[in-house]
Design an enzyme around this catalytic site. Structure first.
Site, PDB file in Angstrom:
ATOM      1  N   LYS A  96     -92.718   6.051 -24.172  1.00  0.00           N
ATOM      2  CA  LYS A  96     -94.115   6.430 -24.365  1.00  0.00           C
ATOM      3  C   LYS A  96     -94.819   5.390 -25.256  1.00  0.00           C
ATOM      4  O   LYS A  96     -94.165   4.519 -25.841  1.00  0.00           O
ATOM      5  CB  LYS A  96     -94.154   7.848 -24.947  1.00  0.00           C
ATOM      6  N   TYR A 126     -97.059  15.872 -16.176  1.00  0.00           N
ATOM      7  CA  TYR A 126     -96.874  16.963 -17.137  1.00  0.00           C
ATOM      8  C   TYR A 126     -97.431  18.296 -16.619  1.00  0.00           C
ATOM      9  O   TYR A 126     -97.732  19.191 -17.413  1.00  0.00           O
ATOM     10  CB  TYR A 126     -97.523  16.598 -18.469  1.00  0.00           C
ATOM     11  N   ASN A 139     -92.537  11.319 -29.900  1.00  0.00           N
ATOM     12  CA  ASN A 139     -91.072  11.341 -29.833  1.00  0.00           C
ATOM     13  C   ASN A 139     -90.495  10.254 -28.924  1.00  0.00           C
ATOM     14  O   ASN A 139     -89.399  10.373 -28.401  1.00  0.00           O
ATOM     15  CB  ASN A 139     -90.567  12.737 -29.454  1.00  0.00           C
ATOM     16  N   HIS A 144     -89.468   9.936 -22.823  1.00  0.00           N
ATOM     17  CA  HIS A 144     -89.375  11.107 -21.959  1.00  0.00           C
ATOM     18  C   HIS A 144     -88.248  10.904 -20.960  1.00  0.00           C
ATOM     19  O   HIS A 144     -88.041   9.798 -20.481  1.00  0.00           O
ATOM     20  CB  HIS A 144     -90.696  11.307 -21.187  1.00  0.00           C
ATOM     21  N   GLU A 164     -90.645  13.432 -10.434  1.00  0.00           N
ATOM     22  CA  GLU A 164     -91.184  12.372 -11.293  1.00  0.00           C
ATOM     23  C   GLU A 164     -90.941  10.980 -10.688  1.00  0.00           C
ATOM     24  O   GLU A 164     -91.824  10.114 -10.732  1.00  0.00           O
ATOM     25  CB  GLU A 164     -90.593  12.503 -12.705  1.00  0.00           C
TER      26      GLU A 164
HETATM   27  P1  CMP Z   1     -91.660  15.067 -23.371  1.00  0.00           P
HETATM   28  O1  CMP Z   1     -90.178  15.030 -23.154  1.00  0.00           O
HETATM   29  O2  CMP Z   1     -92.442  13.885 -22.913  1.00  0.00           O
HETATM   30  O3  CMP Z   1     -92.243  16.366 -22.637  1.00  0.00           O
HETATM   31  C1  CMP Z   1     -93.451  17.001 -23.069  1.00  0.00           C
HETATM   32  C2  CMP Z   1     -93.993  16.413 -24.320  1.00  0.00           C
HETATM   33  O4  CMP Z   1     -94.981  17.155 -24.984  1.00  0.00           O
HETATM   34  C3  CMP Z   1     -92.880  16.285 -25.322  1.00  0.00           C
HETATM   35  O5  CMP Z   1     -91.961  15.286 -24.925  1.00  0.00           O
HETATM   36  C4  CMP Z   1     -93.665  16.042 -26.615  1.00  0.00           C
HETATM   37  O6  CMP Z   1     -93.844  14.681 -26.899  1.00  0.00           O
HETATM   38  C5  CMP Z   1     -95.036  16.636 -26.308  1.00  0.00           C
HETATM   39  N1  CMP Z   1     -95.411  17.645 -27.284  1.00  0.00           N
HETATM   40  C6  CMP Z   1     -96.428  17.548 -28.168  1.00  0.00           C
HETATM   41  N2  CMP Z   1     -96.498  18.638 -28.928  1.00  0.00           N
HETATM   42  C7  CMP Z   1     -95.518  19.468 -28.524  1.00  0.00           C
HETATM   43  C8  CMP Z   1     -95.085  20.756 -28.925  1.00  0.00           C
HETATM   44  N3  CMP Z   1     -95.687  21.431 -29.910  1.00  0.00           N
HETATM   45  N4  CMP Z   1     -94.010  21.287 -28.282  1.00  0.00           N
HETATM   46  C9  CMP Z   1     -93.400  20.620 -27.274  1.00  0.00           C
HETATM   47  N5  CMP Z   1     -93.773  19.393 -26.856  1.00  0.00           N
HETATM   48  C10 CMP Z   1     -94.822  18.820 -27.473  1.00  0.00           C
END
Ligand code: CMP
Length: 146
Positions: A10, A50, A115, A118, A129
């Site tokens: 990301k 998403y 984070n 993904h 995806e």
């Molecule tokens: P990802 O694995 O990309 O899938 C969904 C993303 O939503 C997750 O990683 C996080 O980066 C993002 N996200 C942001 N806020 C939240 C939250 N409160 N709970 C879960 N995912 C979140």
């Protein structure tokens, strides 16, 4: 028995210079890179990617973030034995504060909204995806070591 998964560094991971480190971890584990591109995703692509989260309170912010263009994402497809489940283990829990030491999110983040990476969470989401991000014939190149 070999399978494929979708992995995306990301914008925070790109900005922080973690693309090489992440690719290295997958290569050294023994997985095969069969597609890679750097891009700023369109809103439509991000919302489709998403889609399962569209009712969640963080959805809009998440889409805004990955489409912002402050930095691109690096989208990849990795192939190999059990790669869907194994890559989830390598990546670690969504919330980096809950990720196990040794995982990518534990090593490189303390923020759920930033984070770093993904990875597809199931066979069905991997199929979906990969098709979304690499849907054209020739986008995926399988190969064997000589
Ligand atoms: P990802 O694995 O990309 O899938 C969904 C993303 O939503 C997750 O990683 C996080 O980066 C993002 N996200 C942001 N806020 C939240 C939250 N409160 N709970 C879960 N995912 C979140």
């Amino acid at each position: 028995e070999s399978e494929r998964t979708f992995i995306m560094v990301k914008p925070d991971g790109v900005t922080r210079g973690l693309v090489g480190e992440i690719i290295s971890r997958f290569e050294k584990r023994g997985y095969k890179l069969v597609a890679i591109k750097s891009l700023v995703p369109s809103r439509q692509l991000a919302e489709q990617h998403y889609g399962d989260l569209r009712t969640r309170p963080f959805f809009k912010g998440l889409v805004n973030y990955i489409t912002s263009g402050k930095a691109p994402v690096v989208a990849m497809v990795w192939e190999g034995r059990d790669v869907i489940r194994q890559s989830r283990a390598m990546i670690g829990a969504t919330n980096p504060l809950e990720a196990v030491p040794g995982t990518i999110r534990h090593a490189f983040s303390i923020s759920i909204g930033r984070n770093v990476i993904h990875g597809s969470d199931s066979f069905d989401s991997a199929e979906k995806e990969i098709g979304l991000w690499f849907g054209k014939p020739g986008d995926l190149v399988s190969w064997e070591p000589v």
